[in-house]
Design a protein around this motif. Structure first.
Motif, PDB file in Angstrom:
ATOM      1  N   ARG A 199     -31.680 -17.650  -1.548  1.00 28.71           N
ATOM      2  CA  ARG A 199     -33.073 -17.243  -1.316  1.00 28.71           C
ATOM      3  C   ARG A 199     -33.939 -18.413  -0.871  1.00 28.71           C
ATOM      4  N   GLY A 200     -33.342 -19.571  -0.749  1.00 33.07           N
ATOM      5  CA  GLY A 200     -34.015 -20.677  -0.090  1.00 33.07           C
ATOM      6  C   GLY A 200     -34.938 -21.487  -0.974  1.00 33.07           C
ATOM      7  N   VAL A 201     -35.774 -22.237  -0.308  1.00 35.60           N
ATOM      8  CA  VAL A 201     -36.721 -23.113  -0.994  1.00 35.60           C
ATOM      9  C   VAL A 201     -38.028 -22.346  -1.162  1.00 35.60           C
ATOM     10  N   ILE A 202     -38.430 -22.182  -2.388  1.00 35.51           N
ATOM     11  CA  ILE A 202     -39.642 -21.416  -2.672  1.00 35.51           C
ATOM     12  C   ILE A 202     -40.590 -22.267  -3.508  1.00 35.51           C
ATOM     13  N   ASP A 203     -41.809 -21.810  -3.616  1.00 36.62           N
ATOM     14  CA  ASP A 203     -42.810 -22.588  -4.351  1.00 36.62           C
ATOM     15  C   ASP A 203     -42.851 -22.154  -5.819  1.00 36.62           C
ATOM     16  N   PRO A 204     -43.291 -23.053  -6.684  1.00 37.99           N
ATOM     17  CA  PRO A 204     -43.467 -22.675  -8.088  1.00 37.99           C
ATOM     18  C   PRO A 204     -44.377 -21.454  -8.186  1.00 37.99           C
TER      19      PRO A 204
END
Ligand SMILES: [Zn+2]
Length: 211
Positions: free
Chosen positions: A72-77
């Motif tokens: 699901r990749g790089v996501i933000d907090p």
């Protein structure tokens, strides 16, 4: 921010020598600026090599129909995951949808610590995805050190195969990372435990993680 992460950043000068690169020697050094770009490159490279590695190894190694995790990749907090909001400074394997996702803030540590952390974090979460599929009798509880061992195992095999290149450093420098990530009581284990787990896999491959 958790104290050990602050320590990691403080220790960055000690660890900058640890740099991984992929392929035939194009160095992807954390010391380069344009940092976020470099983190993104490292992230994609790490996912590529770890995904390929386990697609080849898992069926033979464990005799399973290997199902790669959804990336699901790089996501933000705070972003939604199937396991709830993404915590700060973290990466997650979520068993509910068999997915891995990585906090942008966490991967950005590579800017100060070195790109080795991106490879380690990707390989660690993938380790959880592997442990979700092997016979449960093989899985430790908690499984954190075993996941770290699998991270070392995959990266060690990839280094031995020349898929990744460890530059200007070796296992000692990788292990230094853990000396600064000591979190007593944390399921991930002490720095020494993490280093020993990583090193066991690094030296002997993933089989060492099931002894
Ligand atoms: Zn973990």
């Amino acid at each position: 921010m958790r104290p050990f992460l602050t320590s990691l950043i403080t220790a960055a000068t000690v660890i900058t020598a640890a740099a991984f690169s992929v392929g035939d020697g194009t160095a992807i050094a954390a010391a380069d600026s344009g940092a976020s770009e470099s983190v993104a490159e490292d992230y994609h490279a790490a996912v590529d090599v770890i995904a390929d590695y386990w697609a080849q190894q898992a069926p033979e190694m464990f005799g399973i129909d290997y199902e790669p995790p959804t990336v699901r990749g790089v996501i933000d907090p705070g972003d939604a995951t199937a396991c709830g909001p993404m915590p700060e400074m973290n990466a997650i394997y979520c068993p509910r949808d068999h997915s891995v996702q990585f906090g942008s803030d966490y991967l950005e540590l590579a800017d100060s610590i070195g790109d080795v952390i991106v490879y380690d974090v990707v390989a660690h979460e993938w380790g959880h995805a592997i442990l979700a599929q092997v016979p449960s009798s093989l899985v430790e509880d908690p499984q954190e050190l075993q996941a770290e061992c699998l991270a070392g195992g995959a990266l060690g095999d990839l280094a031995r195969d020349g898929v990744i290149v460890v530059e200007d450093g070796d296992l000692e420098e990788v292990v230094k990372l853990f000396r600064y990530s000591d979190a007593p009581g944390d399921a991930h284990g002490t720095a020494e435990q993490q280093a020993l787990a990583f090193a066991a896999g690094w030296r002997q491959g993933p089989a060492a993680c099931f002894e």
